[in-house]
Design an enzyme around this catalytic site. Structure first.
Site, PDB file in Angstrom:
ATOM      1  N   ALA A 136      -9.618  -4.759   3.883  1.00  0.00           N
ATOM      2  CA  ALA A 136      -8.475  -5.695   3.009  1.00  0.00           C
ATOM      3  C   ALA A 136      -8.880  -5.481   1.578  1.00  0.00           C
ATOM      4  CB  ALA A 136      -8.640  -7.031   3.204  1.00  0.00           C
TER       5      ALA A 136
ATOM      6  N   ARG B 270       2.068  -1.997  -5.095  1.00  0.00           N
ATOM      7  CA  ARG B 270       3.568  -2.119  -5.086  1.00  0.00           C
ATOM      8  C   ARG B 270       4.201  -3.427  -4.755  1.00  0.00           C
ATOM      9  NH1 ARG B 270       4.014   2.590  -0.800  1.00  0.00           N
ATOM     10  NH2 ARG B 270       1.889   2.402  -0.859  1.00  0.00           N
TER      11      ARG B 270
ATOM     12  N   ASN C 197       9.248 -51.169  -3.494  1.00  0.00           N
ATOM     13  CA  ASN C 197       7.709 -51.139  -2.869  1.00  0.00           C
ATOM     14  C   ASN C 197       6.667 -50.924  -4.019  1.00  0.00           C
ATOM     15  OD1 ASN C 197       8.756 -48.506  -3.162  1.00  0.00           O
ATOM     16  ND2 ASN C 197       7.295 -47.770  -1.769  1.00  0.00           N
TER      17      ASN C 197
ATOM     18  N   GLY D  89      -7.956  -3.231  -0.686  1.00  0.00           N
ATOM     19  CA  GLY D  89      -6.994  -2.272  -1.414  1.00  0.00           C
ATOM     20  C   GLY D  89      -6.389  -3.272  -2.625  1.00  0.00           C
TER      21      GLY D  89
ATOM     22  N   GLU E 115      -4.172  14.187   5.698  1.00  0.00           N
ATOM     23  CA  GLU E 115      -3.400  13.249   4.908  1.00  0.00           C
ATOM     24  C   GLU E 115      -2.535  13.685   4.161  1.00  0.00           C
ATOM     25  OE1 GLU E 115      -4.095   9.841   4.195  1.00  0.00           O
ATOM     26  OE2 GLU E 115      -5.162  10.663   6.053  1.00  0.00           O
TER      27      GLU E 115
ATOM     28  N   LYS F 258       9.789 -43.396   3.774  1.00  0.00           N
ATOM     29  CA  LYS F 258       8.537 -43.187   3.569  1.00  0.00           C
ATOM     30  C   LYS F 258       7.678 -44.050   4.033  1.00  0.00           C
ATOM     31  CE  LYS F 258       5.802 -44.265   0.684  1.00  0.00           C
ATOM     32  NZ  LYS F 258       4.948 -44.809  -0.417  1.00  0.00           N
TER      33      LYS F 258
ATOM     34  N   GLY G  74      -0.949  10.005   7.396  1.00  0.00           N
ATOM     35  CA  GLY G  74      -1.786  11.023   7.953  1.00  0.00           C
ATOM     36  C   GLY G  74      -1.337  11.810   9.056  1.00  0.00           C
TER      37      GLY G  74
ATOM     38  N   GLY H  42     -11.872   4.593  -1.021  1.00  0.00           N
ATOM     39  CA  GLY H  42     -11.429   4.996   0.146  1.00  0.00           C
ATOM     40  C   GLY H  42     -11.698   4.239   1.501  1.00  0.00           C
TER      41      GLY H  42
HETATM   42  C1  UD1 Z   1      -4.237   5.346   5.433  1.00  0.00           C
HETATM   43  C2  UD1 Z   1      -4.876   6.698   6.169  1.00  0.00           C
HETATM   44  C3  UD1 Z   1      -3.528   7.387   6.946  1.00  0.00           C
HETATM   45  C4  UD1 Z   1      -2.716   6.327   7.665  1.00  0.00           C
HETATM   46  C5  UD1 Z   1      -2.397   5.219   7.072  1.00  0.00           C
HETATM   47  C6  UD1 Z   1      -1.563   4.142   8.049  1.00  0.00           C
HETATM   48  C7  UD1 Z   1      -6.912   7.346   5.474  1.00  0.00           C
HETATM   49  C8  UD1 Z   1      -7.535   8.340   4.627  1.00  0.00           C
HETATM   50  N1  UD1 Z   1      -5.529   7.607   5.709  1.00  0.00           N
HETATM   51  O1  UD1 Z   1      -3.514   5.905   4.596  1.00  0.00           O
HETATM   52  O2  UD1 Z   1      -4.086   8.717   7.687  1.00  0.00           O
HETATM   53  O3  UD1 Z   1      -1.620   7.329   8.149  1.00  0.00           O
HETATM   54  O4  UD1 Z   1      -3.605   4.650   6.560  1.00  0.00           O
HETATM   55  O5  UD1 Z   1      -1.113   3.252   7.445  1.00  0.00           O
HETATM   56  O6  UD1 Z   1      -7.636   6.471   5.923  1.00  0.00           O
HETATM   57  N2  UD1 Z   1      -8.685  -0.026   1.706  1.00  0.00           N
HETATM   58  C9  UD1 Z   1      -9.837  -0.546   1.375  1.00  0.00           C
HETATM   59  N3  UD1 Z   1     -10.651   0.227   0.479  1.00  0.00           N
HETATM   60  C10 UD1 Z   1      -9.983   1.494  -0.117  1.00  0.00           C
HETATM   61  C11 UD1 Z   1      -9.012   1.904   0.520  1.00  0.00           C
HETATM   62  C12 UD1 Z   1      -8.323   1.185   1.317  1.00  0.00           C
HETATM   63  O7  UD1 Z   1     -10.056  -1.531   1.898  1.00  0.00           O
HETATM   64  O8  UD1 Z   1     -10.938   1.785  -1.003  1.00  0.00           O
HETATM   65  C13 UD1 Z   1      -7.649  -0.683   2.554  1.00  0.00           C
HETATM   66  C14 UD1 Z   1      -6.649  -1.354   2.291  1.00  0.00           C
HETATM   67  O9  UD1 Z   1      -6.658  -2.661   1.542  1.00  0.00           O
HETATM   68  C15 UD1 Z   1      -5.500  -1.081   3.259  1.00  0.00           C
HETATM   69  C16 UD1 Z   1      -6.217  -0.029   4.225  1.00  0.00           C
HETATM   70  O10 UD1 Z   1      -7.419   0.119   3.854  1.00  0.00           O
HETATM   71  O11 UD1 Z   1      -5.670  -2.352   4.017  1.00  0.00           O
HETATM   72  C17 UD1 Z   1      -5.426   1.371   3.891  1.00  0.00           C
HETATM   73  O12 UD1 Z   1      -5.443   1.992   2.717  1.00  0.00           O
HETATM   74  P1  UD1 Z   1      -4.359   2.663   2.104  1.00  0.00           P
HETATM   75  O13 UD1 Z   1      -4.793   3.155   0.809  1.00  0.00           O
HETATM   76  O14 UD1 Z   1      -2.988   1.997   2.185  1.00  0.00           O
HETATM   77  O15 UD1 Z   1      -4.247   3.899   3.013  1.00  0.00           O
HETATM   78  P2  UD1 Z   1      -2.959   5.061   3.123  1.00  0.00           P
HETATM   79  O16 UD1 Z   1      -3.143   5.928   1.966  1.00  0.00           O
HETATM   80  O17 UD1 Z   1      -1.833   4.124   3.484  1.00  0.00           O
END
Ligand code: UD1
Ligand code: CA
Length: 459
Positions: free
Chosen positions: A10, A16, A388, A12, A156, A353, A142, A80
């Site tokens: 969590a 958007r 009151n 990220g 990916e 109330k 992916g 990532g």
């Molecule tokens: C990721 C997968 C993809 C899959 C998709 C499904 C990878 C490289 N790709 O892509 O194959 O189809 O999810 O939804 O794993 N997060 C972190 N730290 C980071 C990056 C992400 O905690 O540095 C968390 C985000 O908060 C999120 C989750 O990981 O909850 C997924 O990250 P996101 O960047 O949305 O991955 P996708 O590009 O959607």
């Protein structure tokens, strides 16, 4: 003890969402996304649960502060999904068993699916098991690359070849890992890809090279792994959660006239043979008995409603208790800490109330009753107001059993109307009224003959 360790990513940004609130704290059908994920995880009775936080870390941590036993790992900077999981290593060092990896923004996963992920993973003695699904429009996800039917890699979208882009089996991002080889393998990931990130998905190829088994669990219903990236997806997910919830209630014997417009929270209970009309919101820890009718456009929060109650249209009820057979509304406002007794009637434009209304008592029209104790079989006339508040403090009004309060009465608290007493219409009650008495405060009526005629002449 269970040997399951849950890790939820969590960290990220959720760009958007265009929000000042972290994405995982946005609510769908009554709960923040991350809570929905953690609830699904709880069903596995894990030995530990670690949430990887990064963007808005403090906000996410404090929102989850009430949950006991949760561990946090900070990912800073966010490099990532593979890098995110690496951050959980200090919490899991020395442990063995299975890591179940979830995303904080993928809230529709069912308990049964998580169970079968763990079961599939264990039955096959795999080093990793990935949940996959077929999607009509796999763009952005992916792709699962198979050789001889077995998973060989996850590619990916941004790194895929033309041919790979045509694959319609996608990676959900939800996995089970054997802890044994996990962190050593993660350490070998490289960020040589389109996004310059440490992809967790690259682990599949690493495992293949090391002859470690990777399994897949392919889902029938790809909607279960829908992630929330935008407000549009938040609404989609909310609608799906709501439909599921209402379906479960209908199966249990509740009539829901329009399941698309009944919003019944995850911690609300509703008894059988209760009828829920359109646009009803039942929130928090609300409990509704059986055989009730909740008419259109009613909102009930953290309240309990006993059997056979009728709530008419356009009522708001908060932190209160409505006893069996009572009728409330239309247009009634029941504010916190109120208690409406068995068979009592609260009618239109009545605000209650911190007030107890006894059995069979009635306040049918246009009243304010605050900080008041009303006995059984009391009649409150139209336009009765309890005064009151003296500008500094709140005071109590007591109206005992069988009392009759005439219309347009003001009760200046603190004051007591004793059992069976009457208060005449238009009375300002400043002193207690003894049992058996009639209280009147208005002076004798005077009619001034010819007054209208005189006034007109003056003009
Ligand atoms: C990721 C997968 C993809 C899959 C998709 C499904 C990878 C490289 N790709 O892509 O194959 O189809 O999810 O939804 O794993 N997060 C972190 N730290 C980071 C990056 C992400 O905690 O540095 C968390 C985000 O908060 C999120 C989750 O990981 O909850 C997924 O990250 P996101 O960047 O949305 O991955 P996708 O590009 O959607
Ligand atoms: Ca995503």
């Amino acid at each position: 003890m269970s040997d399951i360790h849950v890790v939820v990513l969590a960290a990220g940004k959720g760009t958007r969402m265009k929000s000042r609130l972290p994405k995982v704290l946005h609510e769908a059908a009554g709960l923040p996304l991350i809570d929905l994920v953690l609830r699904a995880a709880d069903s596995l009775a894990p030995q530990s649960t670690t949430v990887v936080v990064g963007h808005f870390a403090d906000q996410v941590k404090s929102a989850l502060g009430k949950r006991l036993g949760l561990r946090f790992a900070l990912q800073e900077p966010q490099l990532g999904t593979g890098h995110a999981l690496m951050q959980a290593e200090p919490h899991l060092r020395g442990s063995s068993g299975t890591v179940v990896l979830l995303y904080g923004d993928v809230p529709l996963l069912r308990t049964a699916t998580l169970r079968s992920l763990v079961d599939t993973h264990r039955a096959s003695h795999a080093a990793a098991t990935v949940i996959t699904a077929r999607m009509d429009d796999p763009r952005g996800y992916g792709r699962i690359v198979r050789t001889n039917g077995r998973i060989a890699a996850i590619v990916e979208d941004k790194d895929a070849t033309e041919a790979e882009r045509r694959i319609d089996e996608i990676n959900s991002g939800i996995y089970a890992f054997d802890l044994g080889p996990l962190f050593a393998s993660l350490a070998s990931l490289r960020a040589a890809n389109a996004q310059g990130e440490y992809y967790l998905t690259d682990l599949v190829r690493t495992y293949a090279d090391r002859r470690l088994t990777v399994e897949t669990l392919k889902l029938e219903d790809s909607r279960e792994i829908t992630g929330v990236n935008s407000r549009k997806e938040l609404a989609d997910v909310t609608a799906i959660l709501n439909a599921r919830r209402n379906e479960a209630l209908m199966t249990a014997g509740v009539t829901i006239v329009d399941p698309t417009s009944a919003w019944i929270g995850p911690d609300v209970s509703v008894g059988p043979d209760t009828i829920i009309h359109p646009n009803v919101h039942l929130e928090g820890r609300t409990r509704i008995g059986s055989g009730c009718v909740i008419h259109a456009s009613v909102r009930i929060v953290d309240s309990s409603v006993d059997d056979g109650v009728v709530i008419n249209n356009f009522c708001v009820i908060t932190e209160s208790h409505i006893a069996s057979g009572a009728r409330v509304g239309p247009f009634a406002h029941i504010r916190p800490l109120s208690e409406i007794g068995e068979g009592a009637h609260i009618g239109n434009f009545t605000e209650i109330k911190k007030t107890t209304v006894g059995r069979g008592s009635k306040a049918n029209h246009l009243s304010y009753l605050g900080d008041t104790t009303i006995g059984d079989q009391v009649n409150i006339g139209a336009g009765t107001i309890t005064c009151n508040y003296d500008g500094v403090r709140k005071h109590q009004t007591v109206i005992e059993d069988g009392a009759f309060i005439g219309s347009d009465t003001q009760l200046i608290a603190p004051v007591t109307v004793h059992a069976g007493a009457y208060v005449g219409t238009g009375t300002t009650v400043r002193e207690d009224v003894p049992s058996g008495a009639l209280a009147v405060s208005a002076g004798k009526q005077r009619n001034i003959e010819g007054w209208v005629e005189k006034k007109k002449k003056k003009r």
